[in-house]
Scaffold this motif. Structure first.
Motif, short mmCIF file in Angstrom:
data_model
loop_
_atom_site.label_atom_id
_atom_site.label_comp_id
_atom_site.label_asym_id
_atom_site.label_seq_id
_atom_site.Cartn_x
_atom_site.Cartn_y
_atom_site.Cartn_z
N TYR A 11 0.85 -1.19 0.00
CA TYR A 11 0.00 0.00 0.00
C TYR A 11 0.89 1.24 0.00
O TYR A 11 1.77 1.36 0.86
CB TYR A 11 -0.87 0.05 1.26
CG TYR A 11 -2.01 -0.94 1.29
CD1 TYR A 11 -3.17 -0.73 0.55
CD2 TYR A 11 -1.95 -2.08 2.09
CE1 TYR A 11 -4.23 -1.62 0.61
CE2 TYR A 11 -3.01 -2.97 2.15
CZ TYR A 11 -4.15 -2.73 1.41
OH TYR A 11 -5.20 -3.62 1.47
N ASN A 12 0.70 2.11 -0.93
CA ASN A 12 1.38 3.42 -0.92
C ASN A 12 2.88 3.33 -0.60
O ASN A 12 3.38 4.05 0.26
CB ASN A 12 0.75 4.36 0.11
CG ASN A 12 -0.75 4.40 -0.01
OD1 ASN A 12 -1.27 4.35 -1.13
ND2 ASN A 12 -1.44 4.45 1.11
N ALA A 17 1.89 -5.64 2.54
CA ALA A 17 0.74 -6.21 3.22
C ALA A 17 0.66 -7.70 2.90
O ALA A 17 0.22 -8.51 3.72
CB ALA A 17 -0.54 -5.51 2.81
N PRO A 36 -2.97 -13.75 12.59
CA PRO A 36 -3.27 -12.65 13.51
C PRO A 36 -3.71 -11.39 12.78
O PRO A 36 -3.58 -11.29 11.56
CB PRO A 36 -1.93 -12.42 14.23
CG PRO A 36 -0.90 -13.00 13.35
CD PRO A 36 -1.55 -14.11 12.59
N SER A 37 -4.24 -10.47 13.55
CA SER A 37 -4.64 -9.18 13.01
C SER A 37 -3.45 -8.53 12.30
O SER A 37 -2.33 -8.57 12.80
CB SER A 37 -5.13 -8.33 14.18
OG SER A 37 -5.58 -7.11 13.72
N GLY A 38 -3.69 -7.97 11.14
CA GLY A 38 -2.62 -7.31 10.39
C GLY A 38 -1.85 -8.24 9.46
O GLY A 38 -0.93 -7.82 8.76
N ALA A 39 -2.23 -9.53 9.44
CA ALA A 39 -1.48 -10.52 8.65
C ALA A 39 -1.69 -10.37 7.14
O ALA A 39 -0.90 -10.87 6.35
CB ALA A 39 -1.87 -11.94 9.08
N GLY A 40 -2.80 -9.70 6.76
CA GLY A 40 -3.06 -9.52 5.33
C GLY A 40 -4.32 -10.22 4.84
O GLY A 40 -4.58 -10.28 3.64
N LYS A 41 -5.14 -10.73 5.77
CA LYS A 41 -6.32 -11.51 5.38
C LYS A 41 -7.33 -10.66 4.60
O LYS A 41 -7.81 -11.07 3.55
CB LYS A 41 -6.98 -12.11 6.64
CG LYS A 41 -6.02 -12.96 7.49
CD LYS A 41 -6.70 -13.59 8.68
CE LYS A 41 -7.24 -12.61 9.73
NZ LYS A 41 -6.19 -11.79 10.38
N SER A 42 -7.66 -9.48 5.14
CA SER A 42 -8.64 -8.62 4.45
C SER A 42 -8.13 -8.21 3.09
O SER A 42 -8.89 -8.18 2.11
CB SER A 42 -8.90 -7.33 5.24
OG SER A 42 -9.41 -7.61 6.48
N THR A 43 -6.85 -7.90 3.02
CA THR A 43 -6.25 -7.49 1.75
C THR A 43 -6.41 -8.59 0.72
O THR A 43 -6.78 -8.34 -0.43
CB THR A 43 -4.76 -7.16 1.97
OG1 THR A 43 -4.66 -6.09 2.92
CG2 THR A 43 -4.08 -6.75 0.67
P1 ADP Z 1 -5.84 -8.54 8.48
O1 ADP Z 1 -7.12 -8.60 7.73
O2 ADP Z 1 -5.16 -9.87 8.57
O3 ADP Z 1 -6.00 -7.91 9.83
P2 ADP Z 1 -5.07 -6.44 6.61
O4 ADP Z 1 -5.13 -7.01 5.24
O5 ADP Z 1 -6.20 -5.60 7.06
O6 ADP Z 1 -4.81 -7.63 7.66
O7 ADP Z 1 -3.74 -5.58 6.75
C1 ADP Z 1 -2.46 -6.05 6.34
C2 ADP Z 1 -1.46 -4.91 6.43
O8 ADP Z 1 -1.77 -3.93 5.43
C3 ADP Z 1 -1.48 -4.19 7.76
O9 ADP Z 1 -0.14 -3.82 8.06
C4 ADP Z 1 -2.32 -2.98 7.49
O10 ADP Z 1 -1.95 -1.90 8.32
C5 ADP Z 1 -2.00 -2.68 6.03
N1 ADP Z 1 -3.14 -2.03 5.34
C6 ADP Z 1 -4.37 -2.57 5.17
N2 ADP Z 1 -5.16 -1.74 4.46
C7 ADP Z 1 -4.42 -0.63 4.17
C8 ADP Z 1 -4.66 0.58 3.46
N3 ADP Z 1 -5.85 0.83 2.88
N4 ADP Z 1 -3.64 1.47 3.38
C9 ADP Z 1 -2.45 1.23 3.92
N5 ADP Z 1 -2.15 0.10 4.61
C10 ADP Z 1 -3.12 -0.83 4.74
#
Ligand code: ADP
Ligand code: ADP
Length: 222
Positions: A11-12, A17, A36-43
């Motif tokens: 990201y940016n 991620a 864990p939280s922040g692992a990249g699942k949502s991404t």
């Molecule tokens: P999870 O779903 O496992 O908690 P995320 O996919 O939300 O993980 O996030 C993975 C990493 O990408 C984290 O370090 C988060 O801070 C970063 N991140 C997620 N979305 C954005 C965004 N829109 N802009 C910048 N960084 C992001």
């Protein structure tokens, strides 16, 4: 079939991620995306839905390279998926039936057809009796099941659910999972993210992420 080929996401110009992720998921699996939280699942889930684009690598969904889609084609991709994502809330000023009908109305179904299919979808998640209720009158677990009904009403072949059991107690989390599992027998692929490991034994496949890397991947031999 969902295939990731050496997919990375930054990201940016920040850190990664996701970094060099490869896997493939055959149709009809119940997949847990763990870590864990922040692992990249949502991404990862957002990239399958075309909401985020990978920085490199390819993602192929049902034979189509979605990383090459034009922006104008993304809505069509998304309509073929059942999405239960964190930031897609129910509309609180519409009743449950109307919320679940909405995806059908948007794609041009008649009101009669949408009404019937929405009621059938509510039946499938065990909430047919809540058709006339408003979202804020329901428990968190019921709201999640309504979101599932809304996600499946278009008969998607793939369901993506981001932390659908977060904030739910075990009993309600089980109801949500059972509602998702019911579609698997119809050949629907379910990809569910969770940082809660208590449900992993119900999956046919588990993909573990840690700090953007795939650290483990197993699937049922059966
Ligand atoms: P999870 O779903 O496992 O908690 P995320 O996919 O939300 O993980 O996030 C993975 C990493 O990408 C984290 O370090 C988060 O801070 C970063 N991140 C997620 N979305 C954005 C965004 N829109 N802009 C910048 N960084 C992001
Ligand atoms: P109907 O034929 O009246 O839609 P079904 O029992 O076949 O009744 O389906 C109930 C609901 O579940 C419908 O809203 C349907 O769109 C939804 N659904 C989503 N995916 C599937 C699937 N793969 N197979 C069957 N129903 C599905």
């Amino acid at each position: 079939m969902i295939e990731f080929e050496n997919v990375s996401k930054q990201y940016n110009r920040g850190g990664y991620a996701l970094q060099d992720i490869s896997f493939s998921i055959p149709d009809g699996e119940l997949v847990f995306l763990a870590g864990p939280s922040g692992a990249g699942k949502s991404t990862l889930l957002k990239m399958i839905a075309g909401i985020e684009k990978p920085s490199s690598g390819r993602i192929i969904v049902n034979g189509q390279d979605i990383t090459r889609l034009r922006a104008g084609s993304i809505p069509y991709l998304r309509r073929k998926l059942g999405l239960i994502l964190q930031d897609q809330h129910l509309l609180n000023d519409r009743n449950v039936l109307s919320n679940v009908m909405l995806p059908l109305i948007v794609t041009g179904a008649s009101a009669t057809e949408a009404d019937g299919r929405a009621r059938a979808a509510l039946e499938k998640v065990g909430l047919a009796d809540k058709a006339g209720a408003y979202p804020l009158e329901l428990s968190g677990g019921e709201q999640q099941r309504i979101a599932i009904a809304r996600a499946i009403v278009n008969r998607p072949k793939i369901i993506l659910a981001d932390e659908p059991t977060a904030f739910l107690d075990r009993d309600n989390a089980n109801k949500v999972l059972n509602a998702l599992k019911a579609f698997r027998s119809a050949g629907v692929t379910c990809l569910i993210s969770s940082h809660d490991e208590q449900f992993l034994d119900q999956a046919s496949r588990v993909i573990y992420l840690q700090q953007g890397r795939l650290t483990d991947h197993w699937h049922d031999a059966a």
